[in-house]
Design a protein around this motif. Structure first.
Motif, short mmCIF file in Angstrom:
data_model
loop_
_atom_site.label_atom_id
_atom_site.label_comp_id
_atom_site.label_asym_id
_atom_site.label_seq_id
_atom_site.Cartn_x
_atom_site.Cartn_y
_atom_site.Cartn_z
N GLY A 131 -6.51 1.95 3.38
CA GLY A 131 -6.51 0.49 3.54
C GLY A 131 -6.88 -0.22 2.25
N TYR A 132 -7.95 0.29 1.58
CA TYR A 132 -8.36 -0.34 0.31
C TYR A 132 -7.27 -0.18 -0.75
CZ TYR A 132 -13.22 -0.98 1.76
OH TYR A 132 -14.36 -1.39 2.39
N ALA A 133 -6.70 1.02 -0.85
CA ALA A 133 -5.72 1.30 -1.92
C ALA A 133 -4.45 0.48 -1.71
CB ALA A 133 -5.42 2.80 -1.95
N ILE A 134 -4.01 0.38 -0.45
CA ILE A 134 -2.80 -0.41 -0.16
C ILE A 134 -3.08 -1.88 -0.53
CG2 ILE A 134 -1.34 -1.28 1.72
CD1 ILE A 134 -1.73 1.59 3.00
N GLY A 135 -4.31 -2.32 -0.23
CA GLY A 135 -4.69 -3.69 -0.59
C GLY A 135 -4.62 -3.94 -2.09
N CYS A 136 -4.76 -2.88 -2.88
CA CYS A 136 -4.68 -3.00 -4.35
C CYS A 136 -3.25 -2.78 -4.84
CB CYS A 136 -5.59 -1.97 -5.03
SG CYS A 136 -7.32 -2.30 -4.82
N GLY A 137 -2.32 -2.62 -3.92
CA GLY A 137 -0.92 -2.46 -4.34
C GLY A 137 -0.53 -1.03 -4.67
N MET A 138 -1.37 -0.06 -4.29
CA MET A 138 -1.01 1.34 -4.57
C MET A 138 -0.04 1.83 -3.49
SD MET A 138 -4.53 3.17 -5.86
CE MET A 138 -3.74 4.39 -6.91
N ARG A 139 0.81 2.78 -3.88
CA ARG A 139 1.64 3.50 -2.91
C ARG A 139 0.77 4.64 -2.40
NH1 ARG A 139 5.04 8.22 -4.42
NH2 ARG A 139 6.26 8.74 -2.56
N VAL A 140 0.60 4.74 -1.10
CA VAL A 140 -0.29 5.78 -0.55
C VAL A 140 0.54 6.80 0.22
CG1 VAL A 140 -2.19 6.26 1.03
CG2 VAL A 140 -2.27 4.22 -0.40
N ARG B 259 -1.86 -0.99 -9.44
CA ARG B 259 -0.72 -1.48 -8.67
C ARG B 259 0.53 -0.66 -8.99
NH1 ARG B 259 0.01 -5.76 -5.57
NH2 ARG B 259 -2.14 -6.37 -5.97
N GLY B 260 1.18 -0.16 -7.97
CA GLY B 260 2.41 0.62 -8.16
C GLY B 260 2.17 2.11 -8.38
N LYS B 261 0.91 2.51 -8.62
CA LYS B 261 0.63 3.95 -8.80
C LYS B 261 0.50 4.61 -7.43
CE LYS B 261 0.37 3.63 -13.30
NZ LYS B 261 0.54 2.20 -13.42
#
Ligand code: NAD
Length: 320
Positions: free
Chosen positions: A163-172, A145-147
């Motif tokens: 989509g998966y990464a944004i769902g985990c709170g990542m900045r894409v 999250r936040g990475k």
């Protein structure tokens, strides 16, 4: 139609073809015997995955061949343009594997972030005798999250991964050959459509800003690397590199050097130079998670691929 599925085909796809009246043979024929088998057994179509190649010489030797289908995305194992110039239909299954590859990438990001892959190697041998030191070793993981995840090549798989990464709170962030400012994606979150804008970055800015970099480009002209020795200078220190696209889009020897000198934290590779015999130094490197080209190899994706192949054969049959 008589079809040779030389690298196998999912049972659902095979059944769909048989229901259309096709005969599907899945006994593997060695590459050097392929032309004879196609001619002698009067196959109309050849289905391949990545193992069997269909080059100019095979196409020339098999004038009765009507189509070559690739179960998967990249068609670099087929001389597609040449085949089409000879009237042979060539198709692939571009839509079927994106989710499976994206999920593999998420699994290796989690594994690399917490050292799970290395712990999995060490716990069976020293877990009982060195539990406390292993605990210390794997206690420096990081949260997603936040990475920042930098996606190079923002096509079908890149977008599915976002989509998966944004769902985990990542900045894409992403880069592609396009010059757009951003791409708007519609994500299905618990049945709700949520629109998000993924910003495009220049390549070097993306390398510099990303904690995790994942490549989703096709094989480049002349097998060129997208991250070569020079580009490593732009990669953020401590980053994780992931390649599930094609062997060689990350320069493998430069990768080993940058893992050894600590510039890169870990690498996750599903594809290799020289498949099916990858470089042993890559396979044995303690900071590399290696999988044997299984990006699209889920039960669900193989079923979708089989059905997409059958749809293409139906299209060809309808043209006759
Ligand atoms: P795609 O065509 O939808 O997307 C590829 C994107 O990469 C395109 O948008 C293209 O413009 C971009 N691109 C090409 N070269 C680039 C470069 N040098 N820099 C930046 N962007 C670049 O393809 P996809 O369906 O997303 O698949 C991507 C690749 O993944 C395939 O070509 C295939 O090689 C690989 N793949 C691997 C597996 C596996 O099992 N590991 C499974 C399926 C696909």
């Amino acid at each position: 139609m008589r079809i040779l599925a030389n690298d196998g085909i999912d049972a659902t796809g095979k059944k769909a073809l048989e229901l259309m009246g096709c005969t599907v043979v899945t006994e593997k024929v060695a590459q050097d015997k392929l032309a004879d088998a196609i001619n002698n057994e009067k196959f109309d179509g050849l289905l391949v995955r990545s193992a069997t190649t269909a080059r100019k010489d095979l196409i020339d030797a098999c004038p009765g061949l009507k189509f070559i289908g690739r179960g998967g995305v990249g068609i670099d194992n087929i001389d597609a343009e040449y085949a089409r110039s000879k009237g042979v239909d060539v198709f692939n299954t571009p839509a079927s594997s994106s989710q499976a590859v994206a999920e593999l990438v998420m699994s290796v990001i989690f594994s690399a972030a917490r050292g799970i892959y290395d712990s999995g190697r060490n716990m069976p041998t020293t877990g009982a005798t060195e539990f406390e030191s292993l605990k210390k070793k794997y206690s420096k993981g990081f949260e997603l999250r936040g990475k920042t995840l930098g996606i190079v090549g923002f096509g079908r798989i890149g977008q599915a991964l976002a989509g998966y990464a944004i769902g985990c709170g990542m900045r894409v962030i992403a880069c592609d050959r396009t010059t757009d400012d951003y791409k708007t994606l519609t994500l299905d979150i618990g049945g709700h459509d949520v629109k998000v804008n993924v910003p495009y970055m220049p390549f070097h800015a993306l390398l510099n800003q990303s904690d995790v970099i994942s490549l989703h480009v096709p094989k480049q002209a002349n097998g060129a690397a997208v991250i070569d020795r020079e580009e490593f200078q732009h990669v953020r220190k401590g980053a994780i590199l992931i390649n599930t696209s094609r062997g060689g889009v990350i320069d493998e020897s430069a990768l080993i050097e940058h893992l050894d000198n600590g510039h890169i934290r870990a690498a996750c590779l599903d594809v290799f130079v020289g498949e099916p015999k990858p470089n042993e130094a890559i396979l044995k490197h303690p900071s590399i998670i290696a999988t044997p080209h299984i990006g699209a190899s889920t039960v669900e994706a193989q079923e979708r691929i089989g059905l997409e192949l059958a749809d293409n054969v139906q299209r060809i049959m309808n043209q006759k």
